[in-house]
Design an enzyme around this catalytic site. Structure first.
Site, PDB file in Angstrom:
ATOM      1  N   LYS A  47       0.842  -1.198   0.000  1.00  0.00           N
ATOM      2  CA  LYS A  47       0.000   0.000   0.000  1.00  0.00           C
ATOM      3  C   LYS A  47       0.878   1.249   0.000  1.00  0.00           C
ATOM      4  O   LYS A  47       1.868   1.318   0.741  1.00  0.00           O
ATOM      5  CB  LYS A  47      -0.898  -0.039   1.239  1.00  0.00           C
ATOM      6  CG  LYS A  47      -1.924   1.078   1.344  1.00  0.00           C
ATOM      7  CD  LYS A  47      -2.802   0.851   2.578  1.00  0.00           C
ATOM      8  CE  LYS A  47      -3.922   1.868   2.685  1.00  0.00           C
ATOM      9  NZ  LYS A  47      -4.834   1.576   3.823  1.00  0.00           N
ATOM     10  N   SER A  49      -9.403   1.576   2.821  1.00  0.00           N
ATOM     11  CA  SER A  49      -8.538   2.363   1.934  1.00  0.00           C
ATOM     12  C   SER A  49      -7.422   1.521   1.311  1.00  0.00           C
ATOM     13  O   SER A  49      -6.644   2.009   0.504  1.00  0.00           O
ATOM     14  CB  SER A  49      -7.927   3.538   2.720  1.00  0.00           C
ATOM     15  OG  SER A  49      -7.124   3.056   3.791  1.00  0.00           O
ATOM     16  N   SER A  59      -9.919  -0.804   7.127  1.00  0.00           N
ATOM     17  CA  SER A  59      -9.367  -0.765   5.775  1.00  0.00           C
ATOM     18  C   SER A  59      -8.671  -2.031   5.312  1.00  0.00           C
ATOM     19  O   SER A  59      -8.260  -2.124   4.158  1.00  0.00           O
ATOM     20  CB  SER A  59      -8.416   0.427   5.630  1.00  0.00           C
ATOM     21  OG  SER A  59      -9.145   1.631   5.701  1.00  0.00           O
TER      22      SER A  59
END
Length: 393
Positions: free
Chosen positions: A34, A111, A135
Site C-alpha cells: 500500500k 482504503s 481498511s
C-alpha cells in the site's frame, strides 16, 4: 509496477529494483505494498497528488516491508490507496478505483483498495494494507480474501504515513490461509500468550442483530463450519458499551481528531482538492471539540476494559466482518456513505479495543463474497490465524 495491471491496482511508478534475500521462508512469493509504506527508491504518495509531490524519493524502507524482503519475498509494486487513507470505498478521485477481482461490478472497499485488488486479481500472492477503521477487514470481506487487523502496535508502523496513530495498524491480504499463515510467521512471530485449546467461542447477539435477514442466512453455513471445528458458540447478549450509536460516535471522535492533527496542516496550508466523501470527513473532523475527544478517549478505555474482561485469555468472538457484500460500483456516493456508517458500528469493536480481528472468506451472497470474523484478546493474533488454518482444513 507490473507491466500488465488490468485491475488498476498499482500506482504507475517507474520500476526500481528492490533488493531481497536470495532465500527465506517467503522466497517463492510476490507482494504489493500500500502506498503509505516507504520503500527505498520510490516516493510515498498516500493517495494524494499533493503528498506525492512533497514526498521525494525515499532512501529507507519501512521495517514491516523490510522484514518481508529479508524473508525472500519479491516486491512487485506499490498499490493504490484511498486519498489520505480516509475512506472505505476504494475509489480515489485522483487515481481511480481498483477492480475487485472477486466481483468486478462491486467496489473493492478501502482504503487498502489496491492491495486487495492486486491479490484478488491474482497479480501478487499477498499485499500489505493498513487498518484504522476497517481498511483491511472491509476489502477482505468484499474481495474474497483473508485479512487481519492485528493487535494495535503488534507490527511496526515506522516509515508509514499516519492517519490516526492510536487506531492505525499494519495488516495484509491473501487468497488462501496457508499463504496467510506463512506471512503471519514473518510479521507476527509467535504469541506471547497463545490461545489455549479449546477456545471459548462467543456469539455476540447484538452484533449479529445488525444484519438483515438475507445476510444472516448467507452467513449461517460459515458460522456452522466454524462451530463444527471450534465448538458451539455461547451467546453473549451485548458487546456494545451503552449502545451502537455511542460506540460509533466515540470511535469517530477519536479517529477524526487524530486524522485532523495528521493531515489538517496540509489541508489548511494548500487547500488541495479532496475527493467526495474525503472532503466532507475532514471538514467534520476539523470541528470535533476537545470535550467530545476527551469523552471518547475515556469511553474507549472503559470499553477496552469491558471487552478484555469478557474475553479473558481464551475467549473468541464469532462475528460478521461487514454488514453485507460489497456495494455496486455504480452506487451513488450517498448510499456508499450510508453503508460505511453502518459498517463502522461493526468494525469499531476491534478499533476501540485494539484487539485483533481476522476476516475469513467463507460465505457469499448474490454471487459476491461475504466474510466472517474471529476476534480475540490482545496479543492472540497468531493463534487466530492458527484457528483459521484448522477451520479451512
Amino acid at each position: 509496477m507490473p507491466l500488465h495491471d488490468p485491475a488498476h491496482a498499482f500506482v504507475p511508478y517507474p520500476d526500481v529494483p528492490v533488493p531481497r534475500a536470495a532465500t527465506g521462508p517467503l522466497a517463492d512469493l510476490s507482494f504489493g505494498v500500500k502506498d503509505l509504506y516507504d520503500v527505498a527508491g520510490y516516493p510515498t504518495g498516500g493517495g494524494s497528488p499533493f503528498l506525492l509531490a512533497m514526498s521525494g524519493i525515499k532512501t529507507t524502507t519501512a521495517p514491516a516491508v523490510q522484514r518481508l524482503l529479508d524473508a525472500g519475498a519479491r516486491f512487485v509494486g506499490k498499490t493504490v490507496t484511498d486519498e489520505l487513507a480516509f475512506s472505505m470505498n476504494g475509489n480515489n478521485a485522483h487515481f481511480g478505483a481498483p477492480v475487485n477481482g472477486a466481483a468486478k461490478d462491486r467496489i473493492t472497499g478501502g482504503s487498502s483498495s489496491g492491495s486487495a485488488s492486486a491479490v484478488s486479481s491474482g497479480l501478487c500472492d499477498f499485499a500489505l494494507g493498513s487498518d484504522t477503521g476497517g481498511s483491511v477487514r472491509a476489502p477482505a470481506n468484499h474481495c474474497n480474501l483473508y485479512g487481519l487487523r492485528p493487535t494495535h502496535g503488534r507490527i511496526s508502523l515506522s516509515g508509514v504515513l499516519d492517519l490516526a496513530p492510536s487506531l492505525d495498524t499494519c495488516g495484509w491480504f491473501t487468497r488462501d490461509v496457508g499463504t496467510f499463515a506463512r506471512v503471519a510467521d514473518v510479521l507476527l512471530g509467535t504469541d506471547a500468550s497463545p490461545l489455549p485449546a479449546p477456545v471459548r467461542l462467543l456469539w455476540p447477539e447484538d452484533i449479529w442483530a445488525m444484519l438483515d435477514a438475507p445476510v444472516a442466512a448467507a452467513l449461517k453455513g460459515a458460522a456452522d463450519q466454524v462451530q463444527a471445528v471450534l465448538g458451539t458458540a455461547s451467546p453473549v447478549k451485548a458487546i456494545a458499551l451503552g449502545d451502537w450509536d455511542a460506540m460509533y460516535w466515540n470511535f469517530r471522535y477519536v479517529q477524526a481528531r487524530e486524522a485532523w492533527l495528521t493531515d489538517g496542516p496540509l489541508i489548511e496550508r494548500y487547500a488541495p482538492p479532496l475527493g467526495p466523501g474525503v472532503a466532507e470527513r475532514f471538514a467534520w473532523s476539523r470541528d470535533v471539540t476537545d470535550a467530545q475527544v476527551n469523552g471518547a478517549r475515556a469511553f474507549r478505555a472503559k470499553f477496552r476494559e469491558q471487552l478484555a474482561a469478557l474475553l479473558g485469555h481464551d475467549g473468541v468472538l464469532l462475528m460478521p466482518t461487514m454488514p453485507d457484500i460489497a456495494p455496486l460500483r455504480a452506487a451513488p456516493e450517498s448510499s456508499l456513505e450510508d453503508y460505511r456508517n453502518k459498517a463502522i458500528r461493526m468494525l469499531c469493536v476491534a478499533g476501540l479495543s485494539g484487539f485483533p480481528q481476522l476476516s475469513m472468506p467463507l460465505a457469499q451472497r448474490d454471487g459476491a463474497p461475504l466474510g466472517i470474523s474471529l476476534l480475540g484478546p490482545a496479543g492472540s493474533d497468531r493463534s487466530l490465524v492458527g484457528l483459521a488454518e484448522r477451520i479451512a482444513a
